[in-house]
Design a protein around this motif. Structure first.
Motif, mmCIF file in Angstrom:
data_model
loop_
_atom_site.group_PDB
_atom_site.id
_atom_site.type_symbol
_atom_site.label_atom_id
_atom_site.label_comp_id
_atom_site.label_asym_id
_atom_site.label_seq_id
_atom_site.Cartn_x
_atom_site.Cartn_y
_atom_site.Cartn_z
ATOM 1 N N ILE A 16 0.817 -1.219 0.000
ATOM 2 C CA ILE A 16 0.000 0.000 0.000
ATOM 3 C C ILE A 16 0.850 1.267 0.000
ATOM 4 O O ILE A 16 0.309 2.364 -0.099
ATOM 5 C CB ILE A 16 -0.992 0.035 1.189
ATOM 6 C CG1 ILE A 16 -0.253 0.158 2.515
ATOM 7 C CG2 ILE A 16 -1.926 -1.158 1.155
ATOM 8 C CD1 ILE A 16 -1.162 0.417 3.707
ATOM 9 N N LEU A 17 2.172 1.117 0.115
ATOM 10 C CA LEU A 17 3.041 2.294 0.183
ATOM 11 C C LEU A 17 3.131 2.986 -1.174
ATOM 12 O O LEU A 17 3.715 2.458 -2.114
ATOM 13 C CB LEU A 17 4.440 1.902 0.662
ATOM 14 C CG LEU A 17 4.539 1.457 2.104
ATOM 15 C CD1 LEU A 17 5.924 0.947 2.416
ATOM 16 C CD2 LEU A 17 4.174 2.579 3.040
ATOM 17 N N ASN A 18 2.551 4.166 -1.236
ATOM 18 C CA ASN A 18 2.696 4.980 -2.447
ATOM 19 C C ASN A 18 3.799 6.015 -2.210
ATOM 20 O O ASN A 18 4.428 6.024 -1.156
ATOM 21 C CB ASN A 18 1.358 5.639 -2.811
ATOM 22 C CG ASN A 18 0.806 6.504 -1.699
ATOM 23 O OD1 ASN A 18 1.536 6.932 -0.815
ATOM 24 N ND2 ASN A 18 -0.489 6.757 -1.725
ATOM 25 N N TYR A 19 4.017 6.863 -3.185
ATOM 26 C CA TYR A 19 5.143 7.804 -3.105
ATOM 27 C C TYR A 19 5.042 8.724 -1.888
ATOM 28 O O TYR A 19 6.027 8.922 -1.174
ATOM 29 C CB TYR A 19 5.243 8.624 -4.392
ATOM 30 C CG TYR A 19 6.425 9.558 -4.382
ATOM 31 C CD1 TYR A 19 7.716 9.073 -4.550
ATOM 32 C CD2 TYR A 19 6.268 10.922 -4.169
ATOM 33 C CE1 TYR A 19 8.819 9.906 -4.525
ATOM 34 C CE2 TYR A 19 7.358 11.770 -4.149
ATOM 35 C CZ TYR A 19 8.623 11.264 -4.327
ATOM 36 O OH TYR A 19 9.711 12.099 -4.287
ATOM 37 N N SER A 20 3.855 9.265 -1.614
ATOM 38 C CA SER A 20 3.734 10.211 -0.492
ATOM 39 C C SER A 20 3.986 9.519 0.847
ATOM 40 O O SER A 20 4.577 10.108 1.759
ATOM 41 C CB SER A 20 2.364 10.889 -0.497
ATOM 42 O OG SER A 20 1.332 9.949 -0.319
ATOM 43 N N ARG A 21 3.580 8.268 0.983
ATOM 44 C CA ARG A 21 3.856 7.527 2.212
ATOM 45 C C ARG A 21 5.356 7.273 2.346
ATOM 46 O O ARG A 21 5.914 7.360 3.435
ATOM 47 C CB ARG A 21 3.111 6.195 2.224
ATOM 48 C CG ARG A 21 1.611 6.335 2.422
ATOM 49 C CD ARG A 21 0.947 4.971 2.327
ATOM 50 N NE ARG A 21 -0.489 5.066 2.377
ATOM 51 C CZ ARG A 21 -1.248 4.543 3.340
ATOM 52 N NH1 ARG A 21 -0.692 3.887 4.336
ATOM 53 N NH2 ARG A 21 -2.547 4.666 3.307
ATOM 54 N N LYS A 22 6.005 6.957 1.225
ATOM 55 C CA LYS A 22 7.454 6.715 1.244
ATOM 56 C C LYS A 22 8.203 7.987 1.630
ATOM 57 O O LYS A 22 9.187 7.927 2.370
ATOM 58 C CB LYS A 22 7.930 6.206 -0.114
ATOM 59 C CG LYS A 22 7.454 4.799 -0.425
ATOM 60 C CD LYS A 22 7.886 4.366 -1.801
ATOM 61 C CE LYS A 22 7.329 3.013 -2.170
ATOM 62 N NZ LYS A 22 7.719 2.598 -3.524
ATOM 63 N N VAL A 23 7.728 9.121 1.151
ATOM 64 C CA VAL A 23 8.351 10.403 1.502
ATOM 65 C C VAL A 23 8.218 10.632 3.010
ATOM 66 O O VAL A 23 9.172 11.031 3.680
ATOM 67 C CB VAL A 23 7.712 11.571 0.706
ATOM 68 C CG1 VAL A 23 8.145 12.922 1.264
ATOM 69 C CG2 VAL A 23 8.067 11.463 -0.764
#
Length: 77
Positions: A40-47
């Motif tokens: 479920i990790l998208n770019y904003s979560r990774k940031v």
């Protein structure tokens, strides 16, 4: 000098401890849901995880890739 320890092993241990601390920081920056379901990790979560752990998004991506590889290996056993 520590008996039974080869020259350079202390340096290796310190590098390993640093890497482990970074990994722990990334994992602790994730929510329980993200830990259970890393897909479920998208770019904003990774940031957010990268900022929370003091690392980069690339480091988070490397961790996720390693986790995926370990999961694949475990399924083969």
């Amino acid at each position: 000098k520590t008996p039974g320890v080869k020259p350079g092993q202390h340096a290796d241990a310190k590098v390993y401890e640093k890497a482990l601390a970074r990994t722990e920081g990334m994992v602790r920056s994730m929510t329980k849901k993200e830990r259970r379901r890393p897909e479920i990790l998208n770019y904003s979560r990774k940031v957010r995880i990268a900022k929370g752990s003091g690392t980069s998004v690339e480091a988070v991506n490397r961790l996720l890739k390693q986790f995926d590889q370990v999961n694949k290996m475990m399924k083969q056993l």
